[in-house]
Scaffold this motif. Structure first.
Motif, PDB file in Angstrom:
ATOM      1  N   THR A 136       6.807  -5.370   1.537  1.00 15.37           N
ATOM      2  CA  THR A 136       7.851  -4.267   1.589  1.00 15.37           C
ATOM      3  C   THR A 136       6.911  -2.904   2.372  1.00 15.37           C
ATOM      4  OG1 THR A 136       7.451  -3.434  -0.588  1.00 15.37           O
ATOM      5  CG2 THR A 136       9.319  -4.713  -0.671  1.00 15.37           C
ATOM      6  N   ASP A 137       7.688  -2.280   3.090  1.00 15.43           N
ATOM      7  CA  ASP A 137       7.026  -1.002   3.724  1.00 15.43           C
ATOM      8  C   ASP A 137       6.537  -0.351   2.595  1.00 15.43           C
ATOM      9  OD1 ASP A 137       7.334   0.608   6.568  1.00 15.43           O
ATOM     10  OD2 ASP A 137       7.493   1.889   4.601  1.00 15.43           O
ATOM     11  N   PHE A 138       7.186  -0.171   1.242  1.00 23.72           N
ATOM     12  CA  PHE A 138       6.648   0.654   0.467  1.00 23.72           C
ATOM     13  C   PHE A 138       5.247   0.343  -0.035  1.00 23.72           C
ATOM     14  CE2 PHE A 138       6.060   1.256  -4.023  1.00 23.72           C
ATOM     15  CZ  PHE A 138       6.177   3.031  -4.146  1.00 23.72           C
ATOM     16  N   TYR A 139       5.117  -0.897  -0.550  1.00 20.75           N
ATOM     17  CA  TYR A 139       3.650  -1.449  -1.022  1.00 20.75           C
ATOM     18  C   TYR A 139       2.819  -1.559   0.127  1.00 20.75           C
ATOM     19  CZ  TYR A 139       5.453  -2.182  -5.676  1.00 20.75           C
ATOM     20  OH  TYR A 139       5.872  -2.150  -6.954  1.00 20.75           O
ATOM     21  N   ASN A 140       3.167  -1.821   1.315  1.00 20.98           N
ATOM     22  CA  ASN A 140       2.260  -2.114   2.276  1.00 20.98           C
ATOM     23  C   ASN A 140       1.607  -0.797   2.989  1.00 20.98           C
ATOM     24  OD1 ASN A 140       0.772  -4.381   4.272  1.00 20.98           O
ATOM     25  ND2 ASN A 140       1.229  -2.708   5.584  1.00 20.98           N
ATOM     26  N   PHE A 141       2.588   0.197   3.115  1.00 20.64           N
ATOM     27  CA  PHE A 141       2.332   1.565   3.633  1.00 20.64           C
ATOM     28  C   PHE A 141       2.595   2.688   2.505  1.00 20.64           C
ATOM     29  CE2 PHE A 141       3.094  -0.532   7.697  1.00 20.64           C
ATOM     30  CZ  PHE A 141       1.816  -0.368   8.330  1.00 20.64           C
ATOM     31  N   GLU A 142       3.750   3.066   2.129  1.00 22.77           N
ATOM     32  CA  GLU A 142       4.077   4.082   1.350  1.00 22.77           C
ATOM     33  C   GLU A 142       3.222   4.531   0.260  1.00 22.77           C
ATOM     34  OE1 GLU A 142       8.091   5.547   1.149  1.00 22.77           O
ATOM     35  OE2 GLU A 142       8.723   4.124   2.839  1.00 22.77           O
ATOM     36  N   SER A 143       2.921   3.287  -0.740  1.00 31.99           N
ATOM     37  CA  SER A 143       2.453   3.420  -1.988  1.00 31.99           C
ATOM     38  C   SER A 143       0.902   3.721  -1.756  1.00 31.99           C
ATOM     39  CB  SER A 143       2.539   2.153  -2.939  1.00 31.99           C
ATOM     40  OG  SER A 143       1.999   1.034  -2.128  1.00 31.99           O
ATOM     41  N   SER A 172      -4.213  -4.687   0.353  1.00 31.31           N
ATOM     42  CA  SER A 172      -3.947  -3.221  -0.426  1.00 31.31           C
ATOM     43  C   SER A 172      -2.865  -3.292  -1.291  1.00 31.31           C
ATOM     44  CB  SER A 172      -4.198  -2.087   0.437  1.00 31.31           C
ATOM     45  OG  SER A 172      -5.123  -2.154   1.244  1.00 31.31           O
ATOM     46  N   PRO A 173      -1.620  -3.867  -0.621  1.00 33.65           N
ATOM     47  CA  PRO A 173      -0.448  -3.934  -1.403  1.00 33.65           C
ATOM     48  C   PRO A 173      -0.510  -4.681  -2.805  1.00 33.65           C
ATOM     49  CG  PRO A 173      -0.110  -4.992   0.581  1.00 33.65           C
ATOM     50  CD  PRO A 173      -1.395  -4.144   0.953  1.00 33.65           C
ATOM     51  N   THR A 178      -0.767  -4.534  -8.496  1.00 30.67           N
ATOM     52  CA  THR A 178      -1.415  -4.779  -9.859  1.00 30.67           C
ATOM     53  C   THR A 178      -1.479  -3.430 -10.566  1.00 30.67           C
ATOM     54  OG1 THR A 178      -2.573  -6.369  -8.585  1.00 30.67           O
ATOM     55  CG2 THR A 178      -3.329  -5.877 -10.781  1.00 30.67           C
ATOM     56  N   LEU A 179      -1.961  -2.387 -10.123  1.00 27.48           N
ATOM     57  CA  LEU A 179      -2.103  -0.805 -10.801  1.00 27.48           C
ATOM     58  C   LEU A 179      -0.721  -0.595 -11.158  1.00 27.48           C
ATOM     59  CD1 LEU A 179      -3.873   1.612  -8.160  1.00 27.48           C
ATOM     60  CD2 LEU A 179      -4.567   0.655 -10.235  1.00 27.48           C
ATOM     61  N   ARG A 180       0.316  -0.860 -10.528  1.00 27.63           N
ATOM     62  CA  ARG A 180       1.639  -0.505 -11.215  1.00 27.63           C
ATOM     63  C   ARG A 180       1.999  -1.187 -12.342  1.00 27.63           C
ATOM     64  NH1 ARG A 180       7.042   1.616  -8.760  1.00 27.63           N
ATOM     65  NH2 ARG A 180       5.659   3.106  -7.671  1.00 27.63           N
ATOM     66  N   LYS A 181       1.603  -2.676 -12.400  1.00 29.00           N
ATOM     67  CA  LYS A 181       1.547  -3.465 -13.590  1.00 29.00           C
ATOM     68  C   LYS A 181       1.078  -3.135 -14.803  1.00 29.00           C
ATOM     69  CE  LYS A 181       2.406  -7.946 -11.596  1.00 29.00           C
ATOM     70  NZ  LYS A 181       1.409  -8.648 -10.685  1.00 29.00           N
ATOM     71  N   HIS A 182       0.014  -2.318 -14.619  1.00 25.91           N
ATOM     72  CA  HIS A 182      -0.941  -1.809 -15.790  1.00 25.91           C
ATOM     73  C   HIS A 182      -0.278  -0.688 -16.464  1.00 25.91           C
ATOM     74  CE1 HIS A 182      -3.975  -4.550 -14.596  1.00 25.91           C
ATOM     75  NE2 HIS A 182      -4.608  -4.225 -15.625  1.00 25.91           N
ATOM     76  N   GLU A 183       0.911   0.100 -15.803  1.00 25.97           N
ATOM     77  CA  GLU A 183       1.377   1.173 -16.538  1.00 25.97           C
ATOM     78  C   GLU A 183       0.722   2.323 -16.973  1.00 25.97           C
ATOM     79  OE1 GLU A 183       3.698  -1.075 -19.403  1.00 25.97           O
ATOM     80  OE2 GLU A 183       5.331  -1.355 -17.983  1.00 25.97           O
ATOM     81  N   GLY A 184      -0.182   2.613 -15.978  1.00 32.37           N
ATOM     82  CA  GLY A 184      -1.009   3.922 -16.476  1.00 32.37           C
ATOM     83  C   GLY A 184      -2.203   3.847 -16.992  1.00 32.37           C
TER      84      GLY A 184
END
Ligand code: 2U9
Length: 344
Positions: A136-143, A172-173, A178-184
């Protein structure tokens, strides 16, 4: 007539005997037994015979015809058998001959370079993570701190599928997901190998599809010195203990500060040569401290957590390590090229 029939028989049997193939036999058959053959010729003269002689000669002619036919059949069988024996002899398989060695394949050079890098990092506690090639544009670029219309997007000409979907331009996406899955919650310590795609014209150093390995380490108190130590290990593992590294300032939207890492040139030992373009250094990869915006977008508190990331192209690594001059060799699958790296 009797004598003539006797002569025909003897001559026919002689010719049958000396025939070497079916064609010759057929010619003999036509010559003696055919419609215009020798026996027919004799029978044509029957009209001149007396009533008593006619059946005698007729019977004799039949006997001669039968004998010739039989001799033809028997010779034909003999010739067929001989041909079969010859064929069996010629085509026989010598089971004692040594077999042809089977072509043994092996992993592609790129795969071996990627495995080598994976082995090094998994030995340092990293996990290998993978993700989708259609992103998605979000994971590839925006995030990754590249909002829509950001000028840095121009660095990565892309294959868009829809407004929101594209072939990923980097791995990088996978880190962002993976970062997001770790919930902070750290630590996150991953390397992400895989194929990436960019709208580029293929030549000796560019390809519209290539591979990348990116790494990410996020935890409390991760510092630039950790990055430098890790990259130093990497350079020595891949290019030899005697290699020195240097970091130059650079720019990537997802890291701040950003650097590019060079290794000292092995060919000239730092003196300057054509491979290092006279500088004594060769660029290997890009890296930096993860931008706070990227951490926050993935749900991490950037006051508490920090991290480093790096990215490299295994093709470039392999080209430098093995002196390969054209990136297209990796993708054309010419076994003469691939075979050279069986043992590495
Ligand atoms: C996240 C945060 C940070 C990945 C990075 C580079 C530097 C880099 C290029 C080198 C040559 C790719 O193959 S190449 O074109 N990459 O220089 N990549 S830092 O940084 C990230 C990734 C993900 C969440």
């Amino acid at each position: 007539m009797k004598e003539r029939l006797q002569e025909i028989k003897e001559e026919a049997l002689k010719q049958i005997q000396s025939s070497d193939d079916e064609k010759q036999l057929q010619d003999v058959r036509v010559y003696f037994l055919g419609k215009k053959g020798q026996i027919t010729e004799v029978l044509k003269g029957m009209g001149k015979l007396s009533k008593e002689e006619r059946p005698v000669i007729g019977q004799l002619a039949n006997e001669v015809r039968d004998e010739i036919t039989e001799a033809l059949e028997s010779k034909k069988t003999k010739l067929e058998q001989a041909a079969m024996e010859r064929q069996l002899k010629e085509e026989s398989i010598d089971v004692t001959l040594p077999g042809r060695p089977a072509q043994v394949g092996g992993p592609h050079l790129l795969r071996k370079v990627i495995r080598n890098i994976e082995d090094l990092f998994t030995g340092m506690g990293y996990q290998v993570a993978e993700g989708p090639e259609v992103e998605t544009d979000f994971y590839n670029f925006e995030s990754l701190n590249l909002p829509k219309n950001h000028p840095a997007r121009d660095m990565q000409d892309s294959f868009f599928i829809t407004e929101e979907l594209l072939m990923r331009t980097q791995t990088s996406p996978v880190q962002a997901r993976t970062l997001r899955k770790h919930e902070g919650k750290g630590p996150v310590k991953i390397i992400c190998p895989g194929k990436v795609y960019r709208r580029d014209t293929d030549d000796a150093t560019h390809s519209h599809q290539f591979t990348q390995i990116e790494g990410l380490y996020v935890d409390e108190n991760v510092r630039m010195s950790d990055l430098k130590g890790t990259l130093n290990e990497f350079a020595k593992h891949l290019f030899g203990e005697e290699r020195a590294i240097r970091l130059r300032p650079s720019f990537f939207p997802f890291t701040e500060p950003s650097v590019e890492m060079d290794i000292s040139c092995k060919i000239c030992g730092g003196e300057g040569c054509s491979v290092c373009k006279g500088s004594g250094w060769i660029e290997i990869l890009g890296a930096g401290m993860v931008h706070p915006n990227v951490l926050e977008m993935a749900g991490f508190d950037s006051e508490k957590y920090s991290g480093f990331a790096f990215g490299m192209g295994p093709e470039r690594i392999a080209m430098l390590k093995y002196g390969i001059e054209d990136i297209r060799h990796f993708y054309t699958n010419d076994v003469r090229f691939l075979k050279q790296f069986h043992g590495v």
